[in-house]
Design a protein around this motif. Structure first.
Motif, PDB file in Angstrom:
ATOM      1  N   VAL A 125       6.002   3.413  18.407  1.00  0.00           N
ATOM      2  CA  VAL A 125       4.901   2.182  18.380  1.00  0.00           C
ATOM      3  C   VAL A 125       3.669   2.542  18.130  1.00  0.00           C
ATOM      4  N   ALA A 126       2.968   1.709  17.358  1.00  0.00           N
ATOM      5  CA  ALA A 126       1.628   2.025  16.911  1.00  0.00           C
ATOM      6  C   ALA A 126       0.984   0.813  16.615  1.00  0.00           C
ATOM      7  N   LEU A 127      -0.371   0.852  16.626  1.00  0.00           N
ATOM      8  CA  LEU A 127      -1.276  -0.406  16.290  1.00  0.00           C
ATOM      9  C   LEU A 127      -2.315   0.329  15.237  1.00  0.00           C
ATOM     10  N   TYR A 128      -2.548  -0.673  14.198  1.00  0.00           N
ATOM     11  CA  TYR A 128      -3.162  -0.138  13.184  1.00  0.00           C
ATOM     12  C   TYR A 128      -4.129  -1.258  12.719  1.00  0.00           C
ATOM     13  N   TYR A 129      -5.105  -0.720  12.127  1.00  0.00           N
ATOM     14  CA  TYR A 129      -6.093  -1.630  11.160  1.00  0.00           C
ATOM     15  C   TYR A 129      -6.059  -1.266   9.714  1.00  0.00           C
ATOM     16  N   SER A 130      -6.115  -2.234   8.842  1.00  0.00           N
ATOM     17  CA  SER A 130      -5.976  -1.855   7.423  1.00  0.00           C
ATOM     18  C   SER A 130      -7.007  -2.332   6.545  1.00  0.00           C
ATOM     19  N   TYR A 131      -7.741  -1.922   5.556  1.00  0.00           N
ATOM     20  CA  TYR A 131      -8.749  -2.468   4.861  1.00  0.00           C
ATOM     21  C   TYR A 131      -8.233  -2.162   3.466  1.00  0.00           C
ATOM     22  N   SER A 134      -6.380   2.974   6.236  1.00  0.00           N
ATOM     23  CA  SER A 134      -5.916   2.360   7.279  1.00  0.00           C
ATOM     24  C   SER A 134      -5.654   3.449   8.560  1.00  0.00           C
ATOM     25  N   PRO A 135      -6.624   3.122   9.725  1.00  0.00           N
ATOM     26  CA  PRO A 135      -6.637   3.921  10.796  1.00  0.00           C
ATOM     27  C   PRO A 135      -5.565   3.557  11.908  1.00  0.00           C
ATOM     28  N   GLU A 136      -5.050   4.473  12.629  1.00  0.00           N
ATOM     29  CA  GLU A 136      -3.949   4.129  13.500  1.00  0.00           C
ATOM     30  C   GLU A 136      -3.823   4.844  14.772  1.00  0.00           C
ATOM     31  N   LEU A 154       0.334  16.616  23.272  1.00  0.00           N
ATOM     32  CA  LEU A 154       1.681  16.848  23.940  1.00  0.00           C
ATOM     33  C   LEU A 154       2.720  16.731  22.879  1.00  0.00           C
ATOM     34  N   THR A 155       2.784  17.613  21.973  1.00  0.00           N
ATOM     35  CA  THR A 155       4.028  17.745  20.981  1.00  0.00           C
ATOM     36  C   THR A 155       5.365  18.206  21.403  1.00  0.00           C
ATOM     37  N   ASP A 156       5.277  18.580  22.892  1.00  0.00           N
ATOM     38  CA  ASP A 156       6.601  19.189  23.401  1.00  0.00           C
ATOM     39  C   ASP A 156       6.889  18.154  24.572  1.00  0.00           C
ATOM     40  N   SER A 157       6.332  16.908  24.565  1.00  0.00           N
ATOM     41  CA  SER A 157       6.682  16.325  25.752  1.00  0.00           C
ATOM     42  C   SER A 157       7.472  14.929  25.384  1.00  0.00           C
ATOM     43  N   VAL A 158       8.045  14.270  26.269  1.00  0.00           N
ATOM     44  CA  VAL A 158       8.689  13.014  25.811  1.00  0.00           C
ATOM     45  C   VAL A 158       7.841  12.084  25.211  1.00  0.00           C
ATOM     46  N   PHE A 159       6.687  11.652  25.627  1.00  0.00           N
ATOM     47  CA  PHE A 159       5.579  10.992  25.048  1.00  0.00           C
ATOM     48  C   PHE A 159       4.602  11.807  24.113  1.00  0.00           C
ATOM     49  N   GLN A 160       4.469  11.439  23.124  1.00  0.00           N
ATOM     50  CA  GLN A 160       3.546  12.148  22.043  1.00  0.00           C
ATOM     51  C   GLN A 160       2.751  11.387  21.263  1.00  0.00           C
ATOM     52  N   PRO A 161       1.409  11.011  22.191  1.00  0.00           N
ATOM     53  CA  PRO A 161       0.723  10.117  21.191  1.00  0.00           C
ATOM     54  C   PRO A 161      -0.003  10.906  20.283  1.00  0.00           C
ATOM     55  N   TYR A 162      -0.840  10.030  19.028  1.00  0.00           N
ATOM     56  CA  TYR A 162      -1.344  10.556  18.020  1.00  0.00           C
ATOM     57  C   TYR A 162      -2.372   9.545  17.419  1.00  0.00           C
ATOM     58  N   PRO A 211       0.741  -1.272   0.039  1.00  0.00           N
ATOM     59  CA  PRO A 211      -0.103  -0.002  -0.010  1.00  0.00           C
ATOM     60  C   PRO A 211       0.833   1.237   0.010  1.00  0.00           C
ATOM     61  N   PHE A 212       0.488   2.432  -0.470  1.00  0.00           N
ATOM     62  CA  PHE A 212       1.046   3.582  -0.626  1.00  0.00           C
ATOM     63  C   PHE A 212       0.014   4.681  -0.783  1.00  0.00           C
ATOM     64  N   GLY A 213       0.284   6.038  -0.552  1.00  0.00           N
ATOM     65  CA  GLY A 213      -0.498   6.970  -0.461  1.00  0.00           C
ATOM     66  C   GLY A 213      -0.171   8.292   0.295  1.00  0.00           C
ATOM     67  N   ALA A 214      -1.217   8.618   1.135  1.00  0.00           N
ATOM     68  CA  ALA A 214      -1.165   9.848   1.915  1.00  0.00           C
ATOM     69  C   ALA A 214      -1.658   9.614   3.355  1.00  0.00           C
ATOM     70  N   THR A 215      -0.933  10.000   4.369  1.00  0.00           N
ATOM     71  CA  THR A 215      -1.443   9.939   5.863  1.00  0.00           C
ATOM     72  C   THR A 215      -1.429  11.255   6.261  1.00  0.00           C
ATOM     73  N   ALA A 216      -2.193  11.132   7.332  1.00  0.00           N
ATOM     74  CA  ALA A 216      -2.476  12.429   8.242  1.00  0.00           C
ATOM     75  C   ALA A 216      -2.693  11.931   9.591  1.00  0.00           C
ATOM     76  N   ARG A 217      -2.014  12.720  10.790  1.00  0.00           N
ATOM     77  CA  ARG A 217      -2.139  12.337  12.027  1.00  0.00           C
ATOM     78  C   ARG A 217      -2.434  13.761  12.728  1.00  0.00           C
ATOM     79  N   TYR A 218      -3.058  13.351  13.931  1.00  0.00           N
ATOM     80  CA  TYR A 218      -3.208  14.488  14.947  1.00  0.00           C
ATOM     81  C   TYR A 218      -2.634  14.147  16.142  1.00  0.00           C
ATOM     82  N   CYS A 219      -1.726  14.964  16.947  1.00  0.00           N
ATOM     83  CA  CYS A 219      -0.915  14.728  17.833  1.00  0.00           C
ATOM     84  C   CYS A 219      -1.125  15.621  19.172  1.00  0.00           C
TER      85      CYS A 219
END
Length: 208
Positions: A176-182, A157-159, A118-126, A108-116
């Motif tokens: 580290v990430a968890l993903y589902y793809s269709y 694919s949400p992640e 705590l972008t200034d911290s050690v742990f940055q979830p998204y 698979p290939f294409g475009a990705t977008a993410r919302y993050c």
């Protein structure tokens, strides 16, 4: 051999990211790059449904807003399954008796977008979403013969994940990430058929 090849690609990616980390911090302050090894679990696919770690993911993004990044991605994965010796009815009076190894290769290939957060911290979830196209090859190996079908489909694919930066200002850390793809790929090999590709997986790699 495929496992060794995947590990080599991953190690090369780590070396590249380590060498480029400091340059990135100066030249691309509003972007990110991830290089991941991934474990893939097929869901609802009876053609090659064994979990495997023969895959990688590459992506990058630019922060168009302080917490929102967009960019390209490409990944690949191979799942395998051994089929015991059996007789297949191929129709028109034809039959095949053999053992097989089934393989599903996905690209698979294409475009990705993410919302993050705590972008200034050690742990940055998204939370993120990947959209694009998926090339898939469905293969059956028996004796010295390979029979296969090439297919194309739409991919989504949400992640959810987290980037961990021991020094956030340096931007070199773990991912580290968890993903589902269709994917909408459909195809058939011999008398087997696949309608859509569904997967769940884990990505582990480096982020900078």
């Amino acid at each position: 051999m495929k496992t060794i090849k995947t590990i080599r690609i991953f190690l090369l990616g780590v070396l590249f990211s380590t060498a480029a980390g400091s340059a990135k911090a100066q030249l691309f302050p509003d972007s990110y790059i991830n290089i991941d090894w991934q474990i893939n679990v097929p869901l609802g696919n009876s053609f090659a449904d064994n979990t495997s770690g023969w895959g990688m993911n590459f992506e990058g993004g630019y922060f168009v807003m302080p917490s929102l990044a967009v960019g390209p991605f490409i990944s690949f994965h191979t799942n395998l399954e051994k089929i015991p010796r059996q007789t297949l009815d191929l129709g028109n009076g034809k039959a095949l008796t053999t053992n097989q190894k089934h393989a599903v290769f996905q690209l698979p290939f294409g475009a990705t977008a993410r919302y993050c957060w705590l972008t200034d911290s050690v742990f940055q979830p998204y939370a993120g979403m990947k959209l694009g196209a998926c090339y898939a090859e469905l293969s059956s190996y028996y004796y010295i013969v390979k029979q296969y079908t090439d297919t194309w489909g739409f991919y989504m694919s949400p992640e959810i994940g987290v980037s961990i930066f021991p020094k956030p200002s340096y931007r070199m850390g773990l991912h580290v990430a968890l993903y589902y793809s269709y994917a909408t790929n459909n195809g058939s090999v011999l008398n087997y058929s696949v309608n859509n590709l569904n997967n769940f997986g884990i990505r582990i790699g480096v982020s900078f």
